[in-house]
Design a protein around this motif. Structure first.
Motif, PDB file in Angstrom:
ATOM      1  N   ALA A 184       0.862  -1.188   0.000  1.00  0.00           N
ATOM      2  CA  ALA A 184       0.000   0.000   0.000  1.00  0.00           C
ATOM      3  C   ALA A 184       0.895   1.232   0.000  1.00  0.00           C
ATOM      4  O   ALA A 184       1.755   1.375   0.868  1.00  0.00           O
ATOM      5  CB  ALA A 184      -0.905  -0.006   1.226  1.00  0.00           C
ATOM      6  N   HIS A 185       0.706   2.088  -0.996  1.00  0.00           N
ATOM      7  CA  HIS A 185       1.437   3.358  -1.065  1.00  0.00           C
ATOM      8  C   HIS A 185       0.477   4.465  -0.668  1.00  0.00           C
ATOM      9  O   HIS A 185      -0.615   4.560  -1.219  1.00  0.00           O
ATOM     10  CB  HIS A 185       1.942   3.611  -2.486  1.00  0.00           C
ATOM     11  CG  HIS A 185       2.843   2.529  -2.996  1.00  0.00           C
ATOM     12  ND1 HIS A 185       4.206   2.513  -2.784  1.00  0.00           N
ATOM     13  CD2 HIS A 185       2.568   1.391  -3.688  1.00  0.00           C
ATOM     14  CE1 HIS A 185       4.738   1.436  -3.336  1.00  0.00           C
ATOM     15  NE2 HIS A 185       3.762   0.729  -3.894  1.00  0.00           N
ATOM     16  N   VAL A 186       0.879   5.285   0.287  1.00  0.00           N
ATOM     17  CA  VAL A 186       0.007   6.370   0.716  1.00  0.00           C
ATOM     18  C   VAL A 186       0.754   7.698   0.569  1.00  0.00           C
ATOM     19  O   VAL A 186       1.812   7.893   1.171  1.00  0.00           O
ATOM     20  CB  VAL A 186      -0.477   6.174   2.165  1.00  0.00           C
ATOM     21  CG1 VAL A 186      -1.398   7.316   2.582  1.00  0.00           C
ATOM     22  CG2 VAL A 186      -1.198   4.828   2.306  1.00  0.00           C
ATOM     23  N   VAL A 187       0.189   8.558  -0.285  1.00  0.00           N
ATOM     24  CA  VAL A 187       0.777   9.879  -0.517  1.00  0.00           C
ATOM     25  C   VAL A 187       0.240  10.832   0.545  1.00  0.00           C
ATOM     26  O   VAL A 187      -0.980  10.977   0.697  1.00  0.00           O
ATOM     27  CB  VAL A 187       0.421  10.390  -1.926  1.00  0.00           C
ATOM     28  CG1 VAL A 187       0.909  11.834  -2.115  1.00  0.00           C
ATOM     29  CG2 VAL A 187       1.020   9.464  -2.987  1.00  0.00           C
ATOM     30  N   VAL A 188       1.154  11.440   1.315  1.00  0.00           N
ATOM     31  CA  VAL A 188       0.729  12.315   2.412  1.00  0.00           C
ATOM     32  C   VAL A 188       1.360  13.685   2.262  1.00  0.00           C
ATOM     33  O   VAL A 188       2.540  13.807   1.939  1.00  0.00           O
ATOM     34  CB  VAL A 188       1.105  11.714   3.782  1.00  0.00           C
ATOM     35  CG1 VAL A 188       0.375  10.404   4.011  1.00  0.00           C
ATOM     36  CG2 VAL A 188       2.604  11.503   3.902  1.00  0.00           C
ATOM     37  N   PRO A 189       0.567  14.739   2.479  1.00  0.00           N
ATOM     38  CA  PRO A 189       1.099  16.089   2.351  1.00  0.00           C
ATOM     39  C   PRO A 189       1.978  16.445   3.542  1.00  0.00           C
ATOM     40  O   PRO A 189       1.725  16.007   4.669  1.00  0.00           O
ATOM     41  CB  PRO A 189      -0.162  16.959   2.350  1.00  0.00           C
ATOM     42  CG  PRO A 189      -1.189  16.153   3.078  1.00  0.00           C
ATOM     43  CD  PRO A 189      -0.855  14.706   2.857  1.00  0.00           C
ATOM     44  N   GLU A 190       3.022  17.225   3.301  1.00  0.00           N
ATOM     45  CA  GLU A 190       3.836  17.781   4.393  1.00  0.00           C
ATOM     46  C   GLU A 190       2.889  18.489   5.363  1.00  0.00           C
ATOM     47  O   GLU A 190       1.934  19.139   4.945  1.00  0.00           O
ATOM     48  CB  GLU A 190       4.830  18.829   3.852  1.00  0.00           C
ATOM     49  CG  GLU A 190       5.803  18.330   2.790  1.00  0.00           C
ATOM     50  CD  GLU A 190       6.866  17.400   3.348  1.00  0.00           C
ATOM     51  OE1 GLU A 190       6.997  17.316   4.588  1.00  0.00           O
ATOM     52  OE2 GLU A 190       7.544  16.728   2.544  1.00  0.00           O
ATOM     53  N   GLY A 191       3.164  18.351   6.652  1.00  0.00           N
ATOM     54  CA  GLY A 191       2.342  19.056   7.631  1.00  0.00           C
ATOM     55  C   GLY A 191       1.185  18.219   8.161  1.00  0.00           C
ATOM     56  O   GLY A 191       0.439  18.669   9.028  1.00  0.00           O
ATOM     57  N   ALA A 192       1.016  17.000   7.647  1.00  0.00           N
ATOM     58  CA  ALA A 192      -0.061  16.139   8.152  1.00  0.00           C
ATOM     59  C   ALA A 192       0.234  15.747   9.601  1.00  0.00           C
ATOM     60  O   ALA A 192       1.390  15.744  10.037  1.00  0.00           O
ATOM     61  CB  ALA A 192      -0.182  14.900   7.284  1.00  0.00           C
ATOM     62  N   VAL A 193      -0.820  15.437  10.337  1.00  0.00           N
ATOM     63  CA  VAL A 193      -0.684  15.097  11.755  1.00  0.00           C
ATOM     64  C   VAL A 193       0.226  13.877  11.933  1.00  0.00           C
ATOM     65  O   VAL A 193      -0.011  12.817  11.373  1.00  0.00           O
ATOM     66  CB  VAL A 193      -2.071  14.807  12.374  1.00  0.00           C
ATOM     67  CG1 VAL A 193      -1.933  14.474  13.858  1.00  0.00           C
ATOM     68  CG2 VAL A 193      -2.977  16.009  12.184  1.00  0.00           C
ATOM     69  N   ARG A 194       1.286  14.065  12.724  1.00  0.00           N
ATOM     70  CA  ARG A 194       2.302  13.042  12.884  1.00  0.00           C
ATOM     71  C   ARG A 194       1.724  11.713  13.413  1.00  0.00           C
ATOM     72  O   ARG A 194       2.106  10.629  12.973  1.00  0.00           O
ATOM     73  CB  ARG A 194       3.376  13.563  13.851  1.00  0.00           C
ATOM     74  CG  ARG A 194       4.665  12.764  13.869  1.00  0.00           C
ATOM     75  CD  ARG A 194       5.572  13.267  14.966  1.00  0.00           C
ATOM     76  NE  ARG A 194       5.911  14.667  14.735  1.00  0.00           N
ATOM     77  CZ  ARG A 194       7.162  15.111  14.601  1.00  0.00           C
ATOM     78  NH1 ARG A 194       8.177  14.278  14.707  1.00  0.00           N
ATOM     79  NH2 ARG A 194       7.415  16.392  14.402  1.00  0.00           N
ATOM     80  N   ALA A 195       0.781  11.822  14.366  1.00  0.00           N
ATOM     81  CA  ALA A 195       0.210  10.606  14.966  1.00  0.00           C
ATOM     82  C   ALA A 195      -0.519   9.778  13.906  1.00  0.00           C
ATOM     83  O   ALA A 195      -0.474   8.547  13.908  1.00  0.00           O
ATOM     84  CB  ALA A 195      -0.751  10.975  16.093  1.00  0.00           C
ATOM     85  N   LYS A 196      -1.189  10.477  12.990  1.00  0.00           N
ATOM     86  CA  LYS A 196      -1.923   9.760  11.933  1.00  0.00           C
ATOM     87  C   LYS A 196      -0.950   9.072  10.979  1.00  0.00           C
ATOM     88  O   LYS A 196      -1.178   7.938  10.558  1.00  0.00           O
ATOM     89  CB  LYS A 196      -2.825  10.727  11.159  1.00  0.00           C
ATOM     90  CG  LYS A 196      -3.969  11.276  12.026  1.00  0.00           C
ATOM     91  CD  LYS A 196      -5.204  11.625  11.206  1.00  0.00           C
ATOM     92  CE  LYS A 196      -6.364  11.918  12.175  1.00  0.00           C
ATOM     93  NZ  LYS A 196      -7.611  12.228  11.513  1.00  0.00           N
ATOM     94  N   LEU A 197       0.144   9.758  10.649  1.00  0.00           N
ATOM     95  CA  LEU A 197       1.147   9.163   9.764  1.00  0.00           C
ATOM     96  C   LEU A 197       1.773   7.935  10.420  1.00  0.00           C
ATOM     97  O   LEU A 197       1.991   6.915   9.772  1.00  0.00           O
ATOM     98  CB  LEU A 197       2.228  10.197   9.427  1.00  0.00           C
ATOM     99  CG  LEU A 197       1.742  11.454   8.708  1.00  0.00           C
ATOM    100  CD1 LEU A 197       2.930  12.265   8.212  1.00  0.00           C
ATOM    101  CD2 LEU A 197       0.816  11.107   7.549  1.00  0.00           C
ATOM    102  N   ALA A 198       2.042   8.043  11.710  1.00  0.00           N
ATOM    103  CA  ALA A 198       2.636   6.919  12.437  1.00  0.00           C
ATOM    104  C   ALA A 198       1.702   5.712  12.379  1.00  0.00           C
ATOM    105  O   ALA A 198       2.144   4.575  12.182  1.00  0.00           O
ATOM    106  CB  ALA A 198       2.920   7.317  13.883  1.00  0.00           C
ATOM    107  N   ALA A 199       0.398   5.976  12.516  1.00  0.00           N
ATOM    108  CA  ALA A 199      -0.581   4.887  12.476  1.00  0.00           C
ATOM    109  C   ALA A 199      -0.602   4.231  11.098  1.00  0.00           C
ATOM    110  O   ALA A 199      -0.667   3.003  10.985  1.00  0.00           O
ATOM    111  CB  ALA A 199      -1.971   5.409  12.840  1.00  0.00           C
TER     112      ALA A 199
END
Lengths: 315, 315
Positions: A97-112
């Protein structure tokens, strides 16, 4: 890929995701019934895998792929519940699964999302950058794009929660969901009317992102709304096909202020004892704002998710 | 009145309260299972009527009365969940509930008890004043005393949740409840061993109110502990008969600090998505503190209640 699903697609999705998704409980509260003057049946998707209904759509998309397609993995752009859901769904099939995330996204969500096993691709925080990065990942890997809401398979997957709810709480008069991009609302509308065409359907939308209410009122899709709401799950503009479905199924949209939503969120926590995210509370806020539409009726109420930061509660 | 209930009493209680009490769901969380290294089955009594398991005991007591006794109503001293539960239970039978509350009790809790239909009797905030006022109400009204935990009918009622849990999650290896006065722990022990005598039973107790752990260690009831814990539902000293039951059923008590309990409370909110009160979180804190006792096992975990003040969270 952007066609609306049919009722059959939703039935097929239900069978497809059954081994992986939870049948979430339907909860009641005497106190909330009294407050609303109606019989409220809360479909608790905060208890779904990954903590949100998004797993249903992502899982249906992942298991709709043939083995050849699946081998290349899946890709999406979402720093929220859909990104997490796609990562979890891909893991059930053992694909990337590749997930494109914008800079500045909530760190906790990215960690999850990373914990769920996805590969993160960072990009600038604009819609153009998201789409460009997504296209790049697709070219490089051959991964299949799974859009958060403008995707037939995703809409069909989200619709499965209505099949469950109408089985768990038979004889409902009305049903209400939050409206963001419209993937949930349209999937639920098609599923619910496939079972009971007489059911009244409602959507709840933040006043600060009321493009769907405006679009339905004007008869044409309004794309000029700049979202300004605390409801981070409902900031997307409604999709073209999603809007078509809402119109066809006569979904009435009720708009609510963030203040009304936060008050409703506290009620869901204190009375229903459910941790739900702020976007989920729009539905109760809408019922309490326009009680005459629901008075004395049996109402299905979709609580969409429960992923919150306990250190940053909005009250 | 202070004899322990038998397994038969608990079966009778289950039948007696069935028309009024909720069969609460058993929830799971993959994240918490991973964290604990065990299979955790959470019995969600935060979703019980009145938001706590206390309704079971109060309801059994109220419906155990013959019509003559019942006509005079019931009385208790409790400004917490038991007072509220007794008021709700009395309402199901249409009889009066008198609740003696100490000056200084939390206003929101008193309001809830009054909303549930009880008659409040204020007294000084001492044990002696509570008992004297209770006795006065009994003399004046003929109401039946329903003690929060040192009451056979109450213990039998609380035990019914174990019958449900073992039916909902068959094949458990162990079961854990919080320990305060011991009414829940002893009722659950008798019920659980009535079904499966091989089940390992645990209690979770705040370090700052560890009279039960001390009593079991010394072989005699310790009454010198002055409770100092954030867990307001677990400050009572264990009852004499309740302690007997814990000994007979080899209940092992694990003590946890308030800091450990608050961390566990946040996990229950963020991962299980359940609003539970701080006393309820002692059980998860105990499992995470002594994981070797639960590793790889199927564990029933009783979440006792969900009545919290959202404006005063302990983190």
């Amino acid at each position: 890929m952007n066609l609306l699903p049919g009722f059959d697609d939703i039935l097929a999705a239900a069978a497809r995701i059954a081994p992986y998704a939870s049948v979430t409980p339907v909860l009641r509260s005497a106190a909330l019934d009294t407050l609303a003057g109606a019989e409220l049946h809360f479909k608790c998707e905060n208890l779904q895998r990954g903590g949100a209904f998004k797993f249903r759509g992502a899982c249906n998309a992942v298991w709709s792929l043939d083995d050849g397609q699946a081998a290349h993995g899946v890709v999406t752009h979402s720093s929220g519940n859909h990104g997490n859901a796609l990562a979890l769904a891909a893991a059930t099939r053992g694909i990337a699964a590749h997930v494109v995330v914008p800079e500045g996204a909530v760190r906790a969500k990215l960690a999850a999302i990373e914990r769920a096993g996805a590969i993160l691709h960072r990009c600038a925080p604009t819609q153009a950058a998201r789409e460009a990065t997504c296209a790049e990942v697709q070219r490089a890997t051959g991964a299949e794009l799974v859009h958060p809401y403008a995707d037939t398979r995703v809409m069909a997957g989200q619709g499965t929660l209505a099949l469950e709810l109408l089985q768990q709480a038979p004889g409902l008069d009305a049903l209400i969901t939050p409206v963001g991009g419209g993937g949930l609302a349209s999937g639920v509308a098609i599923a619910a009317h496939g079972i009971d065409p007489a059911l009244d359907l409602f959507g709840a939308e933040p006043l600060g992102a009321d493009d769907t209410a405006q679009s339905l009122a004007r008869g044409t899709r309004v794309t000029t709304v700049v979202p300004d709401t605390i409801c981070d799950g409902l900031r997307a503009l409604v999709g073209e096909r999603n809007l078509d479905a809402l119109r066809t199924h006569r979904v009435e949209v009720i708009t609510v202020s963030d203040t009304e939503t936060i008050a409703a969120m506290q009620l869901l926590w204190s009375e229903l004892k459910q941790v739900v995210e702020v976007s989920s509370a729009t539905v109760l806020a809408a019922i309490l704002k326009q009680p005459q539409r629901f008075a004395g009726r049996r109402v299905g109420v979709v609580l969409t998710g429960g992923n919150v930061d306990l250190q940053a509660l909005p009250w």
